[in-house]
Design an enzyme around this catalytic site. Structure first.
Site, PDB file in Angstrom:
ATOM      1  N   LYS A  17      26.937  55.959  -5.099  1.00  0.00           N
ATOM      2  CA  LYS A  17      26.654  54.819  -5.967  1.00  0.00           C
ATOM      3  C   LYS A  17      25.401  55.058  -6.824  1.00  0.00           C
ATOM      4  O   LYS A  17      25.421  54.803  -8.036  1.00  0.00           O
ATOM      5  CB  LYS A  17      26.436  53.622  -5.045  1.00  0.00           C
ATOM      6  CG  LYS A  17      26.337  52.299  -5.671  1.00  0.00           C
ATOM      7  CD  LYS A  17      26.529  51.202  -4.627  1.00  0.00           C
ATOM      8  CE  LYS A  17      25.752  51.416  -3.345  1.00  0.00           C
ATOM      9  NZ  LYS A  17      24.332  51.088  -3.427  1.00  0.00           N
ATOM     10  N   ARG A  93      23.537  42.268  -1.396  1.00  0.00           N
ATOM     11  CA  ARG A  93      24.025  42.939  -0.200  1.00  0.00           C
ATOM     12  C   ARG A  93      24.488  41.933   0.840  1.00  0.00           C
ATOM     13  O   ARG A  93      24.966  42.334   1.899  1.00  0.00           O
ATOM     14  CB  ARG A  93      22.863  43.730   0.408  1.00  0.00           C
ATOM     15  CG  ARG A  93      23.035  45.231   0.392  1.00  0.00           C
ATOM     16  CD  ARG A  93      21.798  45.780   1.064  1.00  0.00           C
ATOM     17  NE  ARG A  93      21.885  47.167   1.377  1.00  0.00           N
ATOM     18  CZ  ARG A  93      21.472  48.146   0.587  1.00  0.00           C
ATOM     19  NH1 ARG A  93      21.008  47.878  -0.608  1.00  0.00           N
ATOM     20  NH2 ARG A  93      21.534  49.394   0.988  1.00  0.00           N
ATOM     21  N   ARG A 130      22.171  64.530   3.052  1.00  0.00           N
ATOM     22  CA  ARG A 130      21.524  64.080   1.807  1.00  0.00           C
ATOM     23  C   ARG A 130      20.023  64.379   1.816  1.00  0.00           C
ATOM     24  O   ARG A 130      19.351  64.160   2.807  1.00  0.00           O
ATOM     25  CB  ARG A 130      21.746  62.579   1.642  1.00  0.00           C
ATOM     26  CG  ARG A 130      20.982  61.991   0.471  1.00  0.00           C
ATOM     27  CD  ARG A 130      21.522  60.659   0.088  1.00  0.00           C
ATOM     28  NE  ARG A 130      21.058  59.603   0.967  1.00  0.00           N
ATOM     29  CZ  ARG A 130      21.343  58.312   0.765  1.00  0.00           C
ATOM     30  NH1 ARG A 130      22.097  57.953  -0.264  1.00  0.00           N
ATOM     31  NH2 ARG A 130      20.889  57.402   1.577  1.00  0.00           N
ATOM     32  N   ARG A 162      15.338  61.360   3.551  1.00  0.00           N
ATOM     33  CA  ARG A 162      14.822  60.001   3.653  1.00  0.00           C
ATOM     34  C   ARG A 162      14.599  59.634   5.111  1.00  0.00           C
ATOM     35  O   ARG A 162      15.390  60.017   5.960  1.00  0.00           O
ATOM     36  CB  ARG A 162      15.831  59.014   3.024  1.00  0.00           C
ATOM     37  CG  ARG A 162      15.540  58.704   1.585  1.00  0.00           C
ATOM     38  CD  ARG A 162      16.664  57.978   0.907  1.00  0.00           C
ATOM     39  NE  ARG A 162      17.142  56.782   1.610  1.00  0.00           N
ATOM     40  CZ  ARG A 162      18.012  55.913   1.082  1.00  0.00           C
ATOM     41  NH1 ARG A 162      18.463  56.113  -0.145  1.00  0.00           N
ATOM     42  NH2 ARG A 162      18.419  54.876   1.758  1.00  0.00           N
ATOM     43  N   ARG A 173      23.057  51.033   9.196  1.00  0.00           N
ATOM     44  CA  ARG A 173      23.280  50.603   7.806  1.00  0.00           C
ATOM     45  C   ARG A 173      24.766  50.455   7.516  1.00  0.00           C
ATOM     46  O   ARG A 173      25.194  49.535   6.836  1.00  0.00           O
ATOM     47  CB  ARG A 173      22.645  51.606   6.840  1.00  0.00           C
ATOM     48  CG  ARG A 173      21.186  51.285   6.575  1.00  0.00           C
ATOM     49  CD  ARG A 173      20.381  52.531   6.309  1.00  0.00           C
ATOM     50  NE  ARG A 173      20.801  53.248   5.129  1.00  0.00           N
ATOM     51  CZ  ARG A 173      20.764  54.580   5.027  1.00  0.00           C
ATOM     52  NH1 ARG A 173      20.374  55.327   6.035  1.00  0.00           N
ATOM     53  NH2 ARG A 173      21.135  55.147   3.907  1.00  0.00           N
TER      54      ARG A 173
HETATM   55  P1  ADP Z   1      21.403  52.910   1.035  1.00  0.00           P
HETATM   56  O1  ADP Z   1      21.517  54.375   0.807  1.00  0.00           O
HETATM   57  O2  ADP Z   1      21.333  52.552   2.484  1.00  0.00           O
HETATM   58  O3  ADP Z   1      22.416  52.102   0.274  1.00  0.00           O
HETATM   59  P2  ADP Z   1      19.214  51.803  -0.628  1.00  0.00           P
HETATM   60  O4  ADP Z   1      18.408  52.860  -1.259  1.00  0.00           O
HETATM   61  O5  ADP Z   1      20.047  50.928  -1.495  1.00  0.00           O
HETATM   62  O6  ADP Z   1      20.002  52.472   0.567  1.00  0.00           O
HETATM   63  O7  ADP Z   1      18.252  50.836   0.224  1.00  0.00           O
HETATM   64  C1  ADP Z   1      17.422  51.352   1.260  1.00  0.00           C
HETATM   65  C2  ADP Z   1      17.034  50.231   2.203  1.00  0.00           C
HETATM   66  O8  ADP Z   1      16.306  49.225   1.477  1.00  0.00           O
HETATM   67  C3  ADP Z   1      18.190  49.467   2.839  1.00  0.00           C
HETATM   68  O9  ADP Z   1      18.706  50.111   3.985  1.00  0.00           O
HETATM   69  C4  ADP Z   1      17.502  48.136   3.183  1.00  0.00           C
HETATM   70  O10 ADP Z   1      16.680  48.258   4.316  1.00  0.00           O
HETATM   71  C5  ADP Z   1      16.601  47.923   1.986  1.00  0.00           C
HETATM   72  N1  ADP Z   1      17.295  47.150   0.920  1.00  0.00           N
HETATM   73  C6  ADP Z   1      17.651  47.589  -0.316  1.00  0.00           C
HETATM   74  N2  ADP Z   1      18.284  46.627  -1.021  1.00  0.00           N
HETATM   75  C7  ADP Z   1      18.326  45.543  -0.204  1.00  0.00           C
HETATM   76  C8  ADP Z   1      18.865  44.234  -0.326  1.00  0.00           C
HETATM   77  N3  ADP Z   1      19.503  43.844  -1.438  1.00  0.00           N
HETATM   78  N4  ADP Z   1      18.734  43.393   0.733  1.00  0.00           N
HETATM   79  C9  ADP Z   1      18.110  43.759   1.857  1.00  0.00           C
HETATM   80  N5  ADP Z   1      17.580  44.981   2.047  1.00  0.00           N
HETATM   81  C10 ADP Z   1      17.683  45.883   1.037  1.00  0.00           C
END
Ligand code: ADP
Length: 218
Positions: A17, A93, A130, A162, A173
């Site tokens: 994504k 989310r 990753r 990460r 997650r």
């Molecule tokens: P992923 O690869 O898990 O999709 P992201 O880079 O989008 O990760 O987000 C990393 C982390 O940041 C998530 O696992 C969560 O802890 C937090 N996070 C990001 N966006 C949101 C959101 N909209 N609501 C709640 N937590 C979020």
């Protein structure tokens, strides 16, 4: 080019994504707003938000809806997003976040929500392999032996794993995606705003499907 498009890209972690959002944002010339990137920037800067968010992110949890909604509504008020629109990546989310987004965006509603569909079995290996650039967020995959010192091809920054790409946090997650985020498919489907795109294939194949899906819809 689509002037002023307002899009949300949904998809499981590891579905590609982020990479597709970066490409689509260049293609459509509209800002890419990633809540994960915003939170990671706050963690790096050591702000109160960052300190709180780090523990949640590393455990694979979700930051609270109120905080996230505040962060995103502030960002959507900035000139670039007001004028050009946006691609939201990682938000909403939860159904609560989606309802609030509809309220915040009432004057300039979302045009489309794209769901990039990749089955869970396919993303597990990708997430474990990753690596990301600490500075620009570019994504890489480890294949074979991982270099001891890995520099980003785009900006020269350090390429690292990460802290939340550990097996436990990945599984947490993905579970949360199913319970909290998957219901958004119905939420947006019922209001006729959803487009589902097959996310299995090479990044170029998927991007081709994505741009066709977005352009057809407009
Ligand atoms: P992923 O690869 O898990 O999709 P992201 O880079 O989008 O990760 O987000 C990393 C982390 O940041 C998530 O696992 C969560 O802890 C937090 N996070 C990001 N966006 C949101 C959101 N909209 N609501 C709640 N937590 C979020």
């Amino acid at each position: 080019m689509i002037p002023g498009a307002r899009l949300v890209l949904l998809g499981r972690q590891g579905a590609g994504k982020g990479t597709q959002c970066v490409r689509l944002s260049r293609h459509l010339v509209i800002p890419h707003i990633s809540t994960g990137d915003m939170l990671r920037a706050a963690v790096r800067e050591g702000t109160p938000l960052g300190v709180m968010a780090k523990a949640v992110i590393d455990a694979g949890g979700l930051v609270g809806d109120d905080i996230m909604i505040g962060l995103v509504s502030e960002r959507l008020e900035q000139d670039d997003a007001r004028v050009r629109g946006y691609i939201l990546d990682g938000f909403p989310r939860t159904v609560g976040q989606a309802i609030s987004l509809d309220e915040v965006a009432a004057k300039r509603p979302l045009d489309m929500v794209v769901d990039l569909v990749v089955p869970r079995e396919l993303v597990l290996d990708r997430l474990s392999a990753r690596r990301v650039c600490r500075d620009c967020g570019a994504n890489y995959q480890v294949s074979g032996i991982e270099p001891a010192q890995w520099s980003c091809e785009n900006c020269g920054g350090d390429v690292v794993q990460r802290d939340d790409d550990t097996p436990d946090a990945i599984n947490r997650r993905l579970d949360l995606y199913e319970t909290q985020t998957q219901p958004l498919i119905d939420y947006y489907g019922q209001s006729g705003r959803l487009v589902q795109i097959d996310g299995v294939g090479s990044p170029d194949e998927v991007f081709d499907r994505l741009t066709k899906g977005v352009e057809q819809r407009r």
